[in-house]
Scaffold this motif. Structure first.
Motif, PDB file in Angstrom:
ATOM      1  N   VAL A 306       1.091  -1.204  -0.029  1.00  0.00           N
ATOM      2  CA  VAL A 306       0.055   0.460   0.182  1.00  0.00           C
ATOM      3  C   VAL A 306       0.740   0.997  -0.364  1.00  0.00           C
ATOM      4  CG1 VAL A 306      -1.944  -1.195   0.890  1.00  0.00           C
ATOM      5  CG2 VAL A 306      -0.241   0.529   2.707  1.00  0.00           C
ATOM      6  N   SER A 307       0.289   2.118   0.153  1.00  0.00           N
ATOM      7  CA  SER A 307       0.796   3.734  -0.918  1.00  0.00           C
ATOM      8  C   SER A 307       0.842   3.834   1.315  1.00  0.00           C
ATOM      9  CB  SER A 307       0.258   4.220  -1.404  1.00  0.00           C
ATOM     10  OG  SER A 307      -0.977   4.987  -0.671  1.00  0.00           O
ATOM     11  N   ALA A 308       1.595   5.176   0.969  1.00  0.00           N
ATOM     12  CA  ALA A 308       1.893   5.803   2.416  1.00  0.00           C
ATOM     13  C   ALA A 308       0.217   6.785   2.375  1.00  0.00           C
ATOM     14  CB  ALA A 308       2.920   6.473   2.848  1.00  0.00           C
ATOM     15  N   ALA A 309      -0.280   7.400   1.948  1.00  0.00           N
ATOM     16  CA  ALA A 309      -1.437   7.681   2.290  1.00  0.00           C
ATOM     17  C   ALA A 309      -2.351   6.581   2.429  1.00  0.00           C
ATOM     18  CB  ALA A 309      -2.158   8.062   0.607  1.00  0.00           C
ATOM     19  N   THR A 310      -2.572   5.206   1.878  1.00  0.00           N
ATOM     20  CA  THR A 310      -3.495   4.530   2.320  1.00  0.00           C
ATOM     21  C   THR A 310      -3.383   4.413   3.807  1.00  0.00           C
ATOM     22  OG1 THR A 310      -3.966   2.891   0.796  1.00  0.00           O
ATOM     23  CG2 THR A 310      -4.620   2.299   2.158  1.00  0.00           C
ATOM     24  N   ILE A 311      -1.760   3.769   4.396  1.00  0.00           N
ATOM     25  CA  ILE A 311      -1.416   3.801   6.212  1.00  0.00           C
ATOM     26  C   ILE A 311      -1.994   4.995   6.613  1.00  0.00           C
ATOM     27  CG2 ILE A 311       0.793   4.208   7.671  1.00  0.00           C
ATOM     28  CD1 ILE A 311       0.513   1.836   6.038  1.00  0.00           C
TER      29      ILE A 311
END
Length: 340
Positions: A306-311
């Protein structure tokens, strides 16, 4: 029907009772870059040596522009080769190493000089022509070896794990340079590698091998997105696999999905617990343990990218919970007996 430039047909090789290659067939177009990809011991280097004439096949043939090369010695096959170990003459300068093969062609000194300067410029090494191999970095030595191979203007080029002895940054740079030179020359090239990233980034066509056989041939995109076998799916990239809940026509099925294709959900889907978060620069790798007794995946560990934004969106933290979904278009299905 157009005649293939280079044809490898039904090549098999036995060393006593050991089968090194079994019925290997594929073709290469004139300007094509082909990678032989597979784990150590799968037969890819033996195949390269047979193409070069350094090994004799137990059966099968090699044809170049329709002409049979199978029984010809290496000197009559018109190829250039670059070895993993560079194989430079330690007592000759970079210039002299490149010139060596040209001397055997009985070219005049001026012609040799022009050709050496031309290929030195092509590999961006004009400034080190008077240095000896011991005075050069690994990347420079490999470029000298490449220059020596292409100086003779061969019809095709063989590369035997040419980047494996180099560090990561030099490898990345040389990957780009080798491909750029190959495209500029328009020379058919076969490269042996066990590095999936090299194959995916450099090749027009990938020949995936395992246990002396070809598992799949295709473009890097086809090999990655539509792997025909669980071995191919697992060897190239990362994949989650599990047994299907129901048998189809009496056959057990295996389901697979790439980590980047698993979707997180705020409520719907399979319930999981986050066991680990691994930072990977541009993305994060999650290790999720399925905690859903109604699911055939219960207690299985899944990899999800996943991306950092999803985290941040899901406020993900270790031992927290999140639901996941498996989009139908990204699911891969195999028969269980295909597993190698």
């Amino acid at each position: 029907m157009t005649q293939p430039f280079l044809e490898i047909g039904q090549i098999s090789k036995e060393f006593g009772v050991f089968k090194a290659l079994e019925d290997i067939s594929f073709t290469i177009d004139k300007n094509e870059f082909v990678c032989l990809l597979g784990p150590s011991g799968c037969g890819k280097t033996t195949l390269l040596r047979i193409i070069a004439g350094l090994e004799t096949p137990s059966k099968g043939f090699i044809r170049l522009e329709g002409n049979d090369l199978t029984s010809l010695p290496p000197s009559k096959r018109d190829f250039g080769i670059v070895f993993q170990s560079y194989a430079l003459f330690p007592n000759l300068t970079a210039y002299q190493n490149i010139e060596y093969g040209l001397k055997n062609r009985n070219l005049k000194k001026k012609e040799r000089q022009e050709r050496v300067y031309e290929v030195l410029e092509m590999v961006d090494l004009s400034h080190i022509q008077k240095k000896y191999p011991s005075q050069l970095s690994g990347g420079q030595q490999q470029r000298v070896a490449l220059a020596r191979a292409i100086a003779l203007s061969p019809k095709f080029l063989l590369l035997d794990e040419p980047l494996s002895a180099l560090d990561a940054k030099v490898r990345d740079k040389l990957r780009y340079e080798i491909r750029a030179i190959q495209e500029k020359l328009g020379i058919a090239t076969i490269m042996v590698t066990h590095d999936q990233e090299e194959a995916l980034t450099m090749a027009d066509k990938v020949v995936v091998m395992n246990n002396a056989k070809i598992m799949q041939i295709g473009s890097p995109q086809e090999i990655y997105n539509q792997p025909h076998h669980p071995f191919v799916a697992d060897f190239i990239g990362s994949i989650n696999m599990w047994k299907a809940e129901k048998r189809t026509a009496g056959i057990n099925k295996i389901i697979g999905i790439r980590p980047e294709h698993v979707q997180l959900s705020h409520d719907e889907g399979v319930k999981t617990r986050l066991e680990n978060i691994e930072f990977r620069g541009a993305s994060y790798r999650l290790q999720l343990c399925v905690e859903d007794v109604s699911s055939p995946l219960n207690k299985q560990i899944l990899k999800v990218d996943v991306s950092a934004a999803t985290i941040h969106e899901y406020s993900l933290r270790k031992d927290g919970t999140v639901s996941i979904q498996f989009p139908e278009p990204h699911l891969l299905t195999y028969e269980e007996q295909v597993v190698i």
